[in-house]
Scaffold this active site. Structure first.
Site, PDB file in Angstrom:
ATOM      1  N   SER A 136      40.217  66.802  76.114  1.00 64.77           N
ATOM      2  CA  SER A 136      38.801  67.157  76.237  1.00 64.77           C
ATOM      3  C   SER A 136      38.016  66.505  75.092  1.00 64.77           C
ATOM      4  O   SER A 136      38.089  65.296  74.906  1.00 64.77           O
ATOM      5  CB  SER A 136      38.630  68.679  76.252  1.00 64.77           C
ATOM      6  OG  SER A 136      37.328  69.036  76.659  1.00 64.77           O
ATOM      7  N   GLU A 240      39.506  61.933  82.760  1.00 67.22           N
ATOM      8  CA  GLU A 240      39.454  63.291  83.292  1.00 67.22           C
ATOM      9  C   GLU A 240      38.120  63.902  82.888  1.00 67.22           C
ATOM     10  O   GLU A 240      37.431  63.371  82.008  1.00 67.22           O
ATOM     11  CB  GLU A 240      40.616  64.136  82.746  1.00 67.22           C
ATOM     12  CG  GLU A 240      40.708  64.206  81.221  1.00 67.22           C
ATOM     13  CD  GLU A 240      39.885  65.303  80.572  1.00 67.22           C
ATOM     14  OE1 GLU A 240      39.402  66.192  81.316  1.00 67.22           O
ATOM     15  OE2 GLU A 240      39.705  65.284  79.347  1.00 67.22           O
ATOM     16  N   HIS A 310      41.628  69.293  82.502  1.00 66.47           N
ATOM     17  CA  HIS A 310      41.464  70.708  82.187  1.00 66.47           C
ATOM     18  C   HIS A 310      42.224  71.537  83.221  1.00 66.47           C
ATOM     19  O   HIS A 310      41.634  72.217  84.073  1.00 66.47           O
ATOM     20  CB  HIS A 310      39.981  71.066  82.175  1.00 66.47           C
ATOM     21  CG  HIS A 310      39.214  70.454  81.043  1.00 66.47           C
ATOM     22  ND1 HIS A 310      38.971  69.095  80.956  1.00 66.47           N
ATOM     23  CD2 HIS A 310      38.643  71.008  79.945  1.00 66.47           C
ATOM     24  CE1 HIS A 310      38.270  68.854  79.855  1.00 66.47           C
ATOM     25  NE2 HIS A 310      38.065  70.002  79.223  1.00 66.47           N
TER      26      HIS A 310
END
Length: 340
Positions: A136, A240, A310
């Site tokens: 992230s 992502e 995630h």
């Protein structure tokens, strides 16, 4: 057409706006983790909201056979950040300098890692290579440190992640056993006639080789134009994201396209975009449409659906390590260990 002094100055100005080309770095592999080693938990982005969350992370790492140390400012609070930029950067520098620390794991993502990039001691990090792992917002640190030092960094679980057998298996094989891992989605139909969960979508067939580079799309795209991104030439780009409207995903992938990133890569892997469904009503593209517009026309091996993002079950993906992706099989195979 005459070439004036003004033309020359305009050319210099335009050239100055483009980051200088950086050849691929010689990768520095961190030492592998062994039972009894110490893992430091740091808070480079969002704060640790509860002591229980940190304690669960400590117990999970202890169950893997590690000792733990908690950085000085993990429980600090400065708005949505775990303390000031100076304090969070000081924690990272201190953990790289600490000879008793063997690996560094972020407790949370959130936002704030990019603010630390000018404050890190890259000479110190280069002299003391060790595993840095997270995902992230930690993407900023993974990319920035790799670009500035050549240290292979690890897109993998944070301290608050779910340490289930799938995640632990890839963490262990990659960072402890030093295997040239094959990253492959689960093949579990359950009691159904066809697999529904964790499917692979081949966008363009074929195999590609290159250095693995990538992470969170939002973070990466907002770093464009800085000196904290590596060379993209012949790399395998993996991405992502979470909680983004499709038009935002379109905008960010378009940014990579306009910046020339997509032209330079050898292959493309998209993981999961959690909670990124089209909005209500008419007029929205889907993420499949965005890939059809921007990725498929590249005619380079590409697939989506990898266990990156995630999600509770995730790969540990090393940045800077040579790999081969197979878009038909939906796999990534390391061609060398990520640790020494």
């Amino acid at each position: 057409m005459s070439f004036s002094r003004r033309n020359f100055l305009q050319m210099l100005t335009a050239a100055a706006a483009i980051p200088a080309f950086r050849p691929p770095l010689s990768v520095i592999k961190p030492p592998r983790l062994k039972p009894g080693d110490t893992v430091a938990l740091v808070g480079p982005a969002a704060p640790a909201f509860t002591h229980e969350t940190v304690q669960v992370a400590v117990e999970s790492l202890q169950a893997l056979g590690f000792k733990t140390v908690i950085a000085k400012h993990v429980f600090d609070r400065y708005g949505y950040l775990a303390g000031t930029d100076a304090d969070r950067a000081a924690d990272l520098n201190a953990m790289f300098a600490n000879s008793s620390v063997n690996a560094i794991m972020a407790m949370h993502g959130g936002w704030g890692c990019a603010r630390l990039l000018p404050l890190l001691d890259y000479n110190l990090i280069r002299r003391n290579p060790k595993i840095l792992v997270g995902y992230s917002d930690i993407t900023a640190l993974l990319l920035g440190i790799y670009a500035q030092t050549g240290l292979a960094t690890m897109h993998g679980p944070v301290g608050s992640a779910t340490f289930n057998p799938f995640t632990v298996n890839y963490f262990r094989q990659t960072l402890m056993d030093g295997q040239a891992v094959l990253m492959e989605n689960p093949h579990d139909k359950g009691d159904l006639l066809a697999q529904v969960k964790d499917r692979i979508d081949t966008l363009h067939p074929g195999k590609a080789r290159g250095r693995l580079v990538g992470g969170n799309l939002t973070v990466l795209s907002h770093m464009m134009g800085s000196k904290y991104l590596p060379d993209w030439k012949d790399s395998i780009l993996f991405l992502e994201d979470i909680g983004e409207d499709v038009y935002r995903m379109d905008r960010m992938i378009t940014q990579l396209k306009l910046a020339g990133v997509l032209d330079q890569i050898s292959g493309f892997v998209f993981g999961k975009c959690t909670d990124c469904e089209p909005g209500k009503g008419y007029g929205s593209l889907t993420l499949e449409d965005v890939f059809r517009d921007h990725i498929i026309p590249l005619k380079k091996p590409a697939y989506s659906g990898a266990m990156i993002g995630h999600i509770t079950h995730k790969f540990t993906v090393p940045l800077g390590i040579e790999a081969e992706m197979d878009a038909d099989a939906g796999t990534i195979r390391l061609l060398e260990p990520a640790v020494k």
